[in-house]
Design a protein around this motif. Structure first.
Motif, PDB file in Angstrom:
ATOM      1  N   GLU A  25      -3.345  -5.624  -3.889  1.00  7.49           N
ATOM      2  CA  GLU A  25      -3.014  -5.857  -2.491  1.00  7.49           C
ATOM      3  C   GLU A  25      -2.272  -7.183  -2.317  1.00  7.49           C
ATOM      4  O   GLU A  25      -1.305  -7.269  -1.543  1.00  7.49           O
ATOM      5  CB  GLU A  25      -4.289  -5.854  -1.648  1.00  7.49           C
ATOM      6  N   THR A  36      -2.738   0.600  -3.096  1.00 13.92           N
ATOM      7  CA  THR A  36      -2.815  -0.547  -3.999  1.00 13.92           C
ATOM      8  C   THR A  36      -4.022  -0.364  -4.914  1.00 13.92           C
ATOM      9  O   THR A  36      -4.854   0.524  -4.702  1.00 13.92           O
ATOM     10  CB  THR A  36      -2.965  -1.872  -3.234  1.00 13.92           C
ATOM     11  N   VAL A  39      -7.405  -0.036  -0.693  1.00 16.17           N
ATOM     12  CA  VAL A  39      -6.524  -0.553   0.352  1.00 16.17           C
ATOM     13  C   VAL A  39      -5.159   0.118   0.274  1.00 16.17           C
ATOM     14  O   VAL A  39      -4.598   0.302  -0.815  1.00 16.17           O
ATOM     15  CB  VAL A  39      -6.366  -2.077   0.221  1.00 16.17           C
ATOM     16  N   ARG A  66      -1.234  -0.206   2.196  1.00 15.97           N
ATOM     17  CA  ARG A  66      -0.446  -1.180   2.944  1.00 15.97           C
ATOM     18  C   ARG A  66       0.860  -0.563   3.451  1.00 15.97           C
ATOM     19  O   ARG A  66       1.350   0.433   2.913  1.00 15.97           O
ATOM     20  CB  ARG A  66      -0.120  -2.383   2.060  1.00 15.97           C
ATOM     21  N   ARG A 106      -3.951  -4.050   7.281  1.00 13.75           N
ATOM     22  CA  ARG A 106      -4.647  -3.435   6.155  1.00 13.75           C
ATOM     23  C   ARG A 106      -5.231  -2.091   6.581  1.00 13.75           C
ATOM     24  O   ARG A 106      -5.918  -1.978   7.592  1.00 13.75           O
ATOM     25  CB  ARG A 106      -5.773  -4.338   5.661  1.00 13.75           C
ATOM     26  N   TRP A 117      -7.363   1.441   4.804  1.00 13.54           N
ATOM     27  CA  TRP A 117      -8.229   1.736   3.670  1.00 13.54           C
ATOM     28  C   TRP A 117      -8.713   3.169   3.772  1.00 13.54           C
ATOM     29  O   TRP A 117      -8.783   3.758   4.853  1.00 13.54           O
ATOM     30  CB  TRP A 117      -9.432   0.768   3.646  1.00 13.54           C
TER      31      TRP A 117
END
Length: 441
Positions: free
Chosen positions: A307, A373, A402, A404, A420, A422
């Motif tokens: 990340e 990521t 995560v 992005r 962010r 997730w």
């Protein structure tokens, strides 16, 4: 939203009213404006809520935070709070709840909005009140609605019929591509996370220094054509490329291609919002889970970026010695820089949007597809939960990876370089793809 707080309170209130209106138009355009009552009540997958739940939940969240918390008003419909509490009722159970029917849900959210706009004039954005300072709680509610709008688009994708008009936007800006497959990001520290953005979420804070070794990162997301090469090479059948948990998922699920892909003869097709079409080999691959992205990267002799690596490539300007709000700078996103906000119901070709490139020349870091990521979702050093633990903190840990950058479905308000996302590493209904990285040493 500008990088720094709007100093003029009246101007900020005008901005908030406009953004509230825009998010509501989008929500209605994805629900009651295009679907009949039975479709709104139907659960197309245990992974998703009936669309009518999302619609009323948006209004209930707005009532909780803008009418009760920000304006100090009396509850409008306290008896439905439990029905629309996402933590009290998992998605698979929601069709069994006594949900508001579509007409009542629409009337409810309209009444909430009328009251919110009526109280907005009297709300003071005092700097000593973190809930309202800079209009934070209003920005939180607007972004929340847009996030549910993206979730509703994922629900539409899971439906078998085409319910949404397919826009035909102008061709994505391109110049033949960046000319390089990867770029070097030099070793050194950078500022990661939000520092002075009044609408950033708690998990984006605090801004902090991260010192990284040098690494290479792809200039564009992995395309569907590149991913097809992995498939043709037997990538789904070779355990060497898979994380152990990923191999278990691959074997138990029987998956052999990205979500919504299927083969007819020698041609790969995809289903996109009910339409069947050839897989566009030049687009970033999407609807792949983390395990698939990780397996491809291993097969290619590379890895997924951390990340921090993703954010440094996206935000750090080595010449200026500072982090940008967006890859291209601090100006807000527009149609020349990124594919966002549902302008198209698909990613743009890999290599598009040269004006959206970062200081390192990396493209499409914002928009098109969420990018997996390698990092688990955790709080930054000094993290403090605000205004409630259930937004971020309860998800921290190794269970979630995560993502992005946002997708074509993400609204520009949530497309800042610090945002962010997730999800579980098995999720494929989201509009997710990836790019690869490798160590420089």
């Amino acid at each position: 939203m500008p990088t720094t707080p709007v100093q003029d309170e009246d101007a900020l209130k005008e901005l908030i009213a406009a953004e509230l209106s825009a998010s509501r138009d989008r929500s209605l355009g994805l629900t009651t404006d295009v679907l009949a009552t039975p479709e709104l009540l139907t659960q197309v997958s245990p992974l998703m809520s009936p669309l009518v739940w999302d619609l009323a939940h948006i209004g209930n969240y707005e009532e909780l935070w803008l009418l009760r918390a920000a304006a100090g008003g009396d509850p409008l419909r306290p008896e439905i709070d439990g029905l629309y509490d996402a933590f009290e009722h998992p998605r698979a159970e929601r069709p069994k709840l006594p949900l508001l029917p579509p007409d009542e849900a629409r009337a409810y959210i309209a009444e909430v909005r009328t009251r919110v706009l009526g109280t907005l004039e009297d709300v003071r954005f005092r700097p000593d009140n973190p809930l309202t300072a800079g209009g934070f709680v209003y920005g939180m509610v607007v972004q929340h609605e847009h996030q549910h709008d993206e979730t509703m688009l994922a629900t539409h994708q899971l439906r078998r019929d085409a319910a949404l008009p397919d826009p035909d936007p102008a061709a994505a800006p391109a110049d033949g591509g960046p000319g390089r497959d990867e770029v070097l990001v030099e070793a050194g520290p950078f500022v990661m996370g939000a520092e002075d953005d009044p609408w950033a979420y708690d998990n984006e804070r605090p801004g902090h220094l991260v010192d990284l070794p040098a690494y290479y990162i792809d200039t564009v997301p992995v395309s569907a054509g590149a991913y097809l090469a992995f498939m043709a090479a037997g990538g789904y059948d070779d355990e060497r490329w898979w994380d152990p948990a990923g191999w278990e998922w691959r074997c138990s699920s029987g998956r052999r291609a990205p979500g919504f892909w299927f083969r007819e003869g020698v041609q790969w097709l995809r289903r996109r919002f009910g339409r069947v079409e050839p897989v566009p080999l030049d687009e970033p691959v999407q609807h792949v889970c983390w395990y698939e992205a990780d397996a491809y990267a291993r097969w290619a002799g590379r890895r997924l970026p951390t990340e921090a690596e993703w954010e440094k490539a996206a935000r750090w300007d080595p010449a200026a010695g500072r982090s940008r709000r967006h890859p291209w700078g601090d100006d807000p996103p527009d149609a020349t820089r990124a594919n966002l906000g549902q302008r198209a119901l698909r990613p743009a070709p890999a290599g598009a949007y040269p004006r959206g490139a970062s200081a390192y020349g990396v493209r499409q870091l914002v928009g098109d597809v969420w990018e997996w990521t390698s990092s688990d979702f955790r709080g930054y050093p000094g993290f403090r939960s605000f205004p409630y633990k259930e937004y971020s903190e309860v998800f921290f840990g190794a269970d979630y990876k995560v993502l992005r950058g946002g997708s074509w479905a993400t609204h520009p308000l949530a497309a800042r370089g610090t945002f962010r996302n997730w999800d579980y590493p098995i999720r494929r209904q989201i509009f997710a793809g990836f790019r690869c990285a490798r160590d420089a040493a």
